[in-house]
Design an enzyme around this catalytic site. Structure first.
Site, PDB file in Angstrom:
ATOM      1  N   HIS A 191       4.961  -3.212   5.619  1.00  5.55           N
ATOM      2  CA  HIS A 191       6.098  -4.232   5.663  1.00  5.55           C
ATOM      3  C   HIS A 191       6.219  -5.011   7.151  1.00  5.55           C
ATOM      4  CE1 HIS A 191       9.769  -5.729   3.124  1.00  5.55           C
ATOM      5  NE2 HIS A 191       9.128  -6.805   3.943  1.00  5.55           N
ATOM      6  N   TYR A 232      13.064  -4.269  -1.258  1.00  3.81           N
ATOM      7  CA  TYR A 232      13.856  -5.342  -2.196  1.00  3.81           C
ATOM      8  C   TYR A 232      14.520  -4.869  -3.185  1.00  3.81           C
ATOM      9  CZ  TYR A 232      10.352  -8.450   0.266  1.00  3.81           C
ATOM     10  OH  TYR A 232       9.575  -9.339   1.112  1.00  3.81           O
ATOM     11  N   LYS A 241       5.147  -3.233  -0.648  1.00  2.00           N
ATOM     12  CA  LYS A 241       5.072  -3.004   0.765  1.00  2.00           C
ATOM     13  C   LYS A 241       5.797  -1.697   1.112  1.00  2.00           C
ATOM     14  CE  LYS A 241       5.823  -7.884   1.465  1.00  2.00           C
ATOM     15  NZ  LYS A 241       6.893  -8.438   0.017  1.00  2.00           N
ATOM     16  N   ASP A 287       5.031 -10.566  -5.821  1.00  2.00           N
ATOM     17  CA  ASP A 287       5.103 -10.076  -4.606  1.00  2.00           C
ATOM     18  C   ASP A 287       6.654  -9.167  -4.667  1.00  2.00           C
ATOM     19  OD1 ASP A 287       4.562 -10.191  -1.589  1.00  2.00           O
ATOM     20  OD2 ASP A 287       6.396 -10.503  -1.639  1.00  2.00           O
TER      21      ASP A 287
END
Ligand code: A2P
Length: 321
Positions: free
Chosen positions: A119, A56, A86, A51
């Site tokens: 997201h 990120y 996402k 993931d």
């Protein structure tokens, strides 16, 4: 090597491994070597579901990890993996969705994702800086327009499935009312201290798979809490069963029927977190856990602003908080 059970996802022929490996590490975009090394080791011990998210800044590290695991022979082909990323709020605008996914694929050095998620149910005015952002940049998300573009991503084969993250029952229902391709997944916080009973029931009825994030409360992060791993009842159950508190949490989430994302960059804990398939919680243990007082680790305060689309946490989560 551990074989991780899988679940079916919407109409996709690709199944989702019910335990996935998280790659969010704050500050975002640092610790490249640690993240890549951890991902390679994770593949060695059996993780196949990874993931990530544009925000990120770990997509490139995951891409490097995949290349390295292929080189080392820990996996034979990319098709053995289930990769989720996402759409960040900056790109949550109709015309920016396909280009954002193409950039994600470039970062990952992949031709397709297995799952692409919105997201958060909110947008930011387009711009360069992903994170942090100014709260006066928060704007209402045109969910119909954004979802049409998500559907386009799936139609073009850029992703096998599409879904959302951090959606309440109400927001999910709004989306289901307008979607031509229904969301396959809602990825949300879930742990023994945030059990999501209402959302689990709702998603079951609607055929939406739930993936749990922060199943251990995400301790040690700026958004997380130690309360899950420090919980007295969970400690008592763990001790009596000869398991760790983390294993009790993961097993509890696993027994709710969906999938979960757990993050550990520690080799021993990475393996420990996969040792949850060969045993069960007893009825009494499940009952004790069901009675725990609830505490949401991630209320999403960064999305709340007096002049923004959501003026309170209650509005953001539609009272499910
Ligand atoms: P570490 O990477 O040092 O193992 P979550 O998955 O809920 O987001 O939680 C992630 C946090 O929990 C990380 O800080 C991670 O630290 C820690 N963690 C992961 N697995 C375990 C475990 N089995 N026991 C204790 N802490 C764990």
């Amino acid at each position: 090597m551990v074989r991780i059970p899988e679940a079916s996802l919407g109409s996709s022929d690709k199944k989702i491994p019910r335990v996935g490996f998280g790659t969010a590490e704050f500050p975002f975009g640092e610790s490249a070597e640690v993240i890549t090394e951890s991902i390679v080791h994770a593949m060695k011990v059996g993780y196949r579901h990874f993931d990530t998210a544009s925000v990120y800044k770990s997509e490139k590290f995951l891409g490097d990890g995949i290349s390295e695991a292929l080189r080392l022979g820990y996996i034979n082909s990319r098709d053995q993996l289930f990769i989720t990323s996402k759409l960040w709020c900056r790109d949550a605008h109709h015309d920016l969705v396909v280009p954002a996914l193409k950039k994600t694929l470039m970062n990952l050095k992949l031709e397709y994702l297995d799952l692409y998620l919105i997201h958060f149910p909110i947008s930011l005015i387009p711009g360069e800086q992903d994170f942090p952002f100014e709260k006066d940049e928060l704007v209402h998300m045109d969910i119909k327009a954004v979802w049409e573009a998500m559907e386009e991503c799936q139609k073009r084969g850029l992703t096998k499935s599409i879904g959302v993250s951090n959606f309440s029952c109400e927001k999910l229902q709004t989306l289901l009312n307008m979607a031509k391709i229904p969301p396959a997944v809602n990825q949300v916080e879930m742990s023994p201290l945030w059990q999501q009973k209402k959302l689990i029931q709702f998603c079951k009825e609607k055929g939406v798979h739930i993936t749990a994030y922060s199943p251990l409360g995400a301790k040690g992060t700026f958004w997380g809490t130690n309360q899950v791993l420090e919980n007295q009842v969970l400690k008592e159950i763990a001790e009596a069963r000869g398991k760790t508190v983390a294993q009790i949490c993961l097993r509890w989430v696993y027994e709710q029927g969906g999938s979960l994302i757990v993050k550990s960059f520690n080799k021993e804990r990475m393996e420990q977190n996969l040792d949850i398939f060969e045993w069960k919680l007893s009825l009494e243990e499940s009952y004790r856990i069901s009675q725990l007082p609830q505490h949401k680790a991630y209320p999403g305060l960064i999305f709340i602003h007096e002049n923004g689309p959501f003026k309170s946490i209650e509005e953001f989560w539609d009272g499910e908080v």
